[in-house]
Write a protein that holds these residues in place. Structure first.
Motif, PDB file in Angstrom:
ATOM      1  N   GLN A 102    -110.165  64.444   3.656  1.00 28.23           N
ATOM      2  CA  GLN A 102    -108.965  64.012   2.943  1.00 28.23           C
ATOM      3  C   GLN A 102    -107.786  63.889   3.898  1.00 28.23           C
ATOM      4  O   GLN A 102    -106.937  62.987   3.766  1.00 28.23           O
ATOM      5  N   SER A 103    -107.718  64.775   4.877  1.00 32.12           N
ATOM      6  CA  SER A 103    -106.655  64.692   5.886  1.00 32.12           C
ATOM      7  C   SER A 103    -106.758  63.395   6.688  1.00 32.12           C
ATOM      8  O   SER A 103    -105.740  62.758   6.993  1.00 32.12           O
ATOM      9  N   LEU A 155    -107.986  60.610   5.580  1.00 32.84           N
ATOM     10  CA  LEU A 155    -107.562  59.536   4.684  1.00 32.84           C
ATOM     11  C   LEU A 155    -106.043  59.466   4.583  1.00 32.84           C
ATOM     12  O   LEU A 155    -105.461  58.373   4.503  1.00 32.84           O
ATOM     13  N   TYR A 156    -105.376  60.612   4.597  1.00 31.67           N
ATOM     14  CA  TYR A 156    -103.912  60.613   4.606  1.00 31.67           C
ATOM     15  C   TYR A 156    -103.376  59.969   5.888  1.00 31.67           C
ATOM     16  O   TYR A 156    -102.366  59.249   5.867  1.00 31.67           O
ATOM     17  N   ALA A 198    -103.597  56.276   5.568  1.00 27.87           N
ATOM     18  CA  ALA A 198    -102.518  55.739   4.731  1.00 27.87           C
ATOM     19  C   ALA A 198    -101.232  55.590   5.532  1.00 27.87           C
ATOM     20  O   ALA A 198    -100.515  54.588   5.412  1.00 27.87           O
ATOM     21  N   ALA A 207     -99.719  55.042  -0.900  1.00 25.73           N
ATOM     22  CA  ALA A 207    -100.819  55.421  -1.802  1.00 25.73           C
ATOM     23  C   ALA A 207    -101.995  55.948  -0.991  1.00 25.73           C
ATOM     24  O   ALA A 207    -102.158  55.646   0.199  1.00 25.73           O
ATOM     25  N   ASP A 208    -102.824  56.745  -1.654  1.00 24.82           N
ATOM     26  CA  ASP A 208    -104.014  57.279  -1.005  1.00 24.82           C
ATOM     27  C   ASP A 208    -105.019  56.158  -0.736  1.00 24.82           C
ATOM     28  O   ASP A 208    -105.154  55.210  -1.520  1.00 24.82           O
ATOM     29  N   VAL A 209    -105.713  56.277   0.391  1.00 22.34           N
ATOM     30  CA  VAL A 209    -106.743  55.308   0.742  1.00 22.34           C
ATOM     31  C   VAL A 209    -108.038  55.700   0.048  1.00 22.34           C
ATOM     32  O   VAL A 209    -108.522  56.825   0.212  1.00 22.34           O
ATOM     33  N   ALA A 210    -108.584  54.787  -0.735  1.00 26.12           N
ATOM     34  CA  ALA A 210    -109.857  55.037  -1.426  1.00 26.12           C
ATOM     35  C   ALA A 210    -110.988  54.626  -0.494  1.00 26.12           C
ATOM     36  O   ALA A 210    -111.149  53.450  -0.177  1.00 26.12           O
TER      37      ALA A 210
END
Length: 479
Positions: free
Chosen positions: A242-243, A245-246, A249, A256-259
């Motif tokens: 998740q880090s 992905l942040y 972004a 917005a968060d990257v899916a």
């Protein structure tokens, strides 16, 4: 009047004979070869401009494209280039004559009006007074100071453009690295969950054996401990993913968060291309940036030296001796003057000579930094090649070890069920197999990270067809 003019002409000609154009000393490093031998899996093929396309990953291509379009640091670098190009246009405008048009207006009484009124015994009336004027000045570029100033502004603009290219490399590299990290952590989580499923199956099996009186409570407890250890790794893997992905972004300029549901590390479809060593190093933006800085500082020496010699300026003025609005255009009130102005700070030139010495010292510092940047580039390429080669060999060794460990675990289970092995041997085999699977999953991501580091060290990915170029501006600004 003839004697001062002759003396000034002699001094000017003497200054011309003593003028020596400054030529910067060449770098002592010369052409250096980045590498002499290439490790396995690396070829001296040309490095493509968009090297991330070599992974054939549409998601990665889209993320890099979005980062190049919306990254805030890159946008700031582009704005800095625009500012430097504006400075270049300002310096280029200095080649042309400067003009000034002035028109002052005031209401009241002047000293001349008061003097005339006193002489005639009358009172001076208050009235409007106008003071028009037109001035034109052109500096003769005898010593090339104006031209050198333009060339220095061009070198500084090219330096800013190289800084933008370096930022582009960093953005592409960081975006690719963050994407690879997210994919590698996704793959690692998948491997960990598969290992957890295998351990949970072993737990259920050992519990049934305990109920049948075949296994002991100690064996069940040890298997449950392995289950807890395997499960404890998952939360931090998900948090690290998740880090990443942040970070994606932020790099792509999105709030917005990257899916992203990537669970497979991207792989090169062909051997890694590195091109010819020095040709790629010479295109590295940090080297070009240091080179343009050296060029600008060398031109600064020429600009400072020009202050040691006379300056010749041709000027023209047009004014009116009348202050009344309806009399400004009368031929009897029009005043004009045309002529040269020669200025020279002589004989006290200590301040100018100190500035020349300062400029030469700055140039020597830029030369040392340029040499240091070349050495740093060589170090980064060689280190990246060595680390990639080491990571590649480590990855191959882990692949062999994981395959052997899986076979050993399968044999241990069969022998345990046949009563030929103790439970601890099975437990050790399973723990070893799980650990090697985790190491191999991590090594998959590390191998691609080494590839990205090598691409960055080689200076790949800085070219941008949409970016403004200083050379295009220079061609378009010729008189």
């Amino acid at each position: 009047m003839r004697t001062p003019c002759v003396l000034l002409s002699v001094l000017t000609l003497s200054a011309c004979s003593n003028w020596v154009a400054h030529v910067p000393a060449p770098s002592a490093l010369g052409r250096q070869q980045a590498f002499t031998t290439l490790p396995q899996g690396v070829e001296a093929q040309p490095l493509p401009q968009d090297w991330w396309h070599l992974y054939r990953d549409p998601v990665l291509d889209g993320l890099v494209r979005q980062a190049l379009a919306h990254n805030r640091d890159l946008a700031a670098a582009q704005a800095h280039v625009q500012a430097m190009l504006a400075g270049l246009r300002q310096a280029d405008a200095e080649r042309w004559p400067s003009t000034e048009l002035a028109l002052g207006a005031s209401y009241g009484k002047t000293a001349d009006d008061q003097t005339l009124a006193k002489a005639t015994g009358n009172d001076a009336p208050s009235q409007w007074e106008f003071n028009p004027g037109v001035e034109l000045a052109y500096q003769v570029d005898l010593w090339g100071q104006v031209q050198k100033t333009i060339e220095r502004a061009q070198a500084q603009a090219e330096q800013a453009q190289a800084a933008q290219d370096l930022m582009r490399i960093n953005v592409v590299g960081q975006t690719t690295r963050a994407y690879v990290s997210a994919c590698a952590l996704g793959a690692r989580s998948q491997v960990q969950r598969q290992s957890l499923d295998a351990v949970e199956h072993s737990v259920r099996l050992i519990e049934r054996q305990r109920q049948g009186g075949v296994a002991t409570d100690l064996e069940v407890s040890r298997m449950q401990a392995l289950q807890g250890q395997t499960q404890a790794v998952l939360p931090m893997l998900d948090a690290r993913r998740q880090s990443a992905l942040y970070e994606l972004a932020m790099l792509t300029g999105s709030a917005a968060d990257v899916a992203l549901n990537c669970t497979q590390v991207p792989q090169l479809a062909a051997p890694l291309p590195v091109g010819e060593g020095w040709a790629l190093l010479a295109r590295r933006p940090d080297i070009r940036q240091a080179q343009r800085q050296l060029q600008a500082d060398a031109l600064g020496v020429d600009i400072a030296q020009a202050d040691l010699y006379p300056k010749v300026t041709f000027g023209a003025t047009l004014t009116s001796s009348s202050h009344a609005l309806h009399e400004l255009g009368d031929s009897s009130s029009v005043m004009f003057g045309v002529g040269p102005l020669i200025s020279w700070q002589f004989p006290n030139q200590q301040a100018n000579r100190a500035r020349v010495a300062q400029a030469k010292a700055i140039e020597q510092g830029s030369l040392a930094r340029f040499d240091g940047q070349v050495l740093k580039a060589l170090m980064e390429v060689r280190q990246s090649l060595a680390l990639y080669n080491g990571e590649r060999q480590r990855h191959q060794a882990l692949q062999r070890a994981t395959t052997s460990s899986e076979q050993a675990y399968d044999l241990a289970q069969r022998n345990y069920q046949a009563g030929a092995l103790d439970f601890l041997d099975v437990l050790d085999s399973e723990r070893e197999w799980i650990g090697l699977q985790a190491q191999l999953a991590d090594a998959d991501g590390q191998l691609v990270q080494r590839q990205v580091a090598l691409f960055r060290a080689l200076g790949g990915g800085w070219q941008s067809a949409a970016a403004p170029t200083v050379s295009e501006f220079s061609q378009g600004s010729q008189p």
